[in-house]
Write a protein that holds these residues in place. Structure first.
Motif, PDB file in Angstrom:
ATOM      1  N   ILE A   1      84.373  -9.801  39.273  1.00 36.41           N
ATOM      2  CA  ILE A   1      84.621  -8.359  39.142  1.00 36.41           C
ATOM      3  C   ILE A   1      84.291  -7.659  40.453  1.00 36.41           C
ATOM      4  O   ILE A   1      85.038  -6.796  40.929  1.00 36.41           O
ATOM      5  N   SER A   2      83.169  -8.031  41.044  1.00 40.08           N
ATOM      6  CA  SER A   2      82.760  -7.444  42.317  1.00 40.08           C
ATOM      7  C   SER A   2      83.801  -7.707  43.395  1.00 40.08           C
ATOM      8  O   SER A   2      84.176  -6.802  44.161  1.00 40.08           O
ATOM      9  N   GLU A   3      84.289  -8.931  43.452  1.00 47.41           N
ATOM     10  CA  GLU A   3      85.316  -9.281  44.440  1.00 47.41           C
ATOM     11  C   GLU A   3      86.566  -8.424  44.253  1.00 47.41           C
ATOM     12  O   GLU A   3      87.153  -7.928  45.223  1.00 47.41           O
ATOM     13  N   HIS A   4      86.957  -8.226  43.009  1.00 44.56           N
ATOM     14  CA  HIS A   4      88.137  -7.401  42.713  1.00 44.56           C
ATOM     15  C   HIS A   4      87.961  -5.980  43.248  1.00 44.56           C
ATOM     16  O   HIS A   4      88.879  -5.418  43.870  1.00 44.56           O
TER      17      HIS A   4
ATOM     18  N   SER B   1      89.785  -3.725  46.215  1.00 39.03           N
ATOM     19  CA  SER B   1      90.362  -2.407  45.912  1.00 39.03           C
ATOM     20  C   SER B   1      89.664  -1.288  46.677  1.00 39.03           C
ATOM     21  O   SER B   1      89.945  -0.111  46.440  1.00 39.03           O
ATOM     22  N   HIS B   2      88.738  -1.667  47.560  1.00 40.44           N
ATOM     23  CA  HIS B   2      87.979  -0.714  48.382  1.00 40.44           C
ATOM     24  C   HIS B   2      87.145   0.247  47.521  1.00 40.44           C
ATOM     25  O   HIS B   2      86.969   1.413  47.872  1.00 40.44           O
ATOM     26  N   GLU B   3      86.630  -0.270  46.406  1.00 43.17           N
ATOM     27  CA  GLU B   3      85.728   0.505  45.544  1.00 43.17           C
ATOM     28  C   GLU B   3      84.353  -0.155  45.605  1.00 43.17           C
ATOM     29  O   GLU B   3      83.922  -0.843  44.678  1.00 43.17           O
ATOM     30  N   LEU B   4      83.678   0.081  46.713  1.00 43.58           N
ATOM     31  CA  LEU B   4      82.436  -0.635  46.992  1.00 43.58           C
ATOM     32  C   LEU B   4      81.326  -0.276  46.006  1.00 43.58           C
ATOM     33  O   LEU B   4      80.485  -1.119  45.681  1.00 43.58           O
ATOM     34  N   GLY B   5      81.320   0.959  45.523  1.00 41.97           N
ATOM     35  CA  GLY B   5      80.298   1.359  44.560  1.00 41.97           C
ATOM     36  C   GLY B   5      80.367   0.529  43.290  1.00 41.97           C
ATOM     37  O   GLY B   5      79.345   0.044  42.795  1.00 41.97           O
TER      38      GLY B   5
ATOM     39  N   GLU C   1      84.086  -9.556  55.165  1.00 42.49           N
ATOM     40  CA  GLU C   1      82.842 -10.334  55.199  1.00 42.49           C
ATOM     41  C   GLU C   1      82.186 -10.386  53.819  1.00 42.49           C
ATOM     42  O   GLU C   1      81.637 -11.423  53.421  1.00 42.49           O
ATOM     43  N   ILE C   2      82.240  -9.267  53.098  1.00 40.81           N
ATOM     44  CA  ILE C   2      81.676  -9.244  51.745  1.00 40.81           C
ATOM     45  C   ILE C   2      82.424 -10.223  50.846  1.00 40.81           C
ATOM     46  O   ILE C   2      81.817 -10.992  50.089  1.00 40.81           O
ATOM     47  N   ILE C   3      83.746 -10.207  50.936  1.00 43.02           N
ATOM     48  CA  ILE C   3      84.560 -11.108  50.112  1.00 43.02           C
ATOM     49  C   ILE C   3      84.245 -12.564  50.440  1.00 43.02           C
ATOM     50  O   ILE C   3      84.146 -13.411  49.538  1.00 43.02           O
ATOM     51  N   GLN C   4      84.067 -12.862  51.708  1.00 40.62           N
ATOM     52  CA  GLN C   4      83.733 -14.233  52.103  1.00 40.62           C
ATOM     53  C   GLN C   4      82.407 -14.677  51.482  1.00 40.62           C
ATOM     54  O   GLN C   4      82.283 -15.810  50.988  1.00 40.62           O
TER      55      GLN C   4
END
Length: 222
Positions: free
Chosen positions: A143-146, A150-154, A202-205
């Motif tokens: 879910i976080s990766e999704h 989608s550029h919804e970091l919160g 980087e977060i996705i990685q």
């Protein structure tokens, strides 16, 4: 056999309001973390981003505590309710996460049947609970990766916070190498939440690496 367990659980539903102090403290501690970060989420969100995500954690903990207190009827009831809570969460999951959670549910359902017998080893419940909570953590990472994509970091970080709570609660059940692994992934998730310098890529990685590690190390259901 599962139908007979379901009937047994139904007979004990009227006792659902009786909770030992330990259960109340667990509940307060869990939701205190969420209120501490100011996360009040509407029910229009996926279950993985609401307090519903933590219902299995609480119910699994209660099931173990009641079993240890020889309140086996209540223990069975809370395990049954934990399974139902997980199935509800499953409705919002993408196929890969759903497959992982499905496997954990099957194992919990077997534990539910085994608990109805005269002899039951509580270690089986502990092991199945760790795997179920790891499967829910896997789902939160996806879910976080999704949401990062989608550029919804919160929302991405909120999913990570719920994932961290699943890991924290899995630590209560884990032993040996499993406990070491839970501590390791908890630390990684916390570091990712606290970082404000990483790019989305980087977060996705990092999320993908955690997902792979969790799949390889935390979701064995043998």
């Amino acid at each position: 056999m599962l139908q007979s367990v379901t009937a047994f659980v139904t007979l004990h539903q009227n006792n659902n309001n009786l909770k030992a102090p330990g259960h109340i403290l667990f509940l307060i501690g869990t939701f205190g973390v969420l209120f501490g970060v100011g996360m009040l989420i509407e029910h229009t969100q996926p279950a993985g981003l609401t307090d519903e995500a933590l219902e299995p954690d609480i119910l699994l903990s209660n099931s173990r505590t009641y079993f240890e207190e020889d309140a086996h009827g209540r223990s069975v009831m809370h395990l049954y309710n934990a399974i139902e809570a997980i199935k509800k969460i499953e409705q919002d999951l993408e196929p890969e996460s759903k497959e992982k959670v499905d496997r954990a549910v099957v194992q919990l359902e077997q534990i539910l049947q085994d608990m109805s017998g005269e002899i039951f080893d509580i270690k089986k419940l502990n092991e199945a609970s760790v795997k179920a909570l790891n499967a829910l953590t896997y789902a939160e990472l996806k879910i976080s990766e999704h949401f990062v994509e989608s550029h919804e970091l919160g929302k991405a970080k909120l999913a990570l916070k719920y994932g961290m709570l699943h890991v924290k609660h899995a630590l209560v059940f884990a032993e040996g190498a499993k406990k070491e692994y839970e501590i390791s992934i908890y630390t990684e998730m916390d570091s990712l939440i606290e970082s404000d310098e990483l790019s989305d890529k980087e977060i996705i990685q990092k999320l993908e690496r955690m997902i792979e590690d969790l799949d390889n190390l935390g979701l064995q259901l043998d």
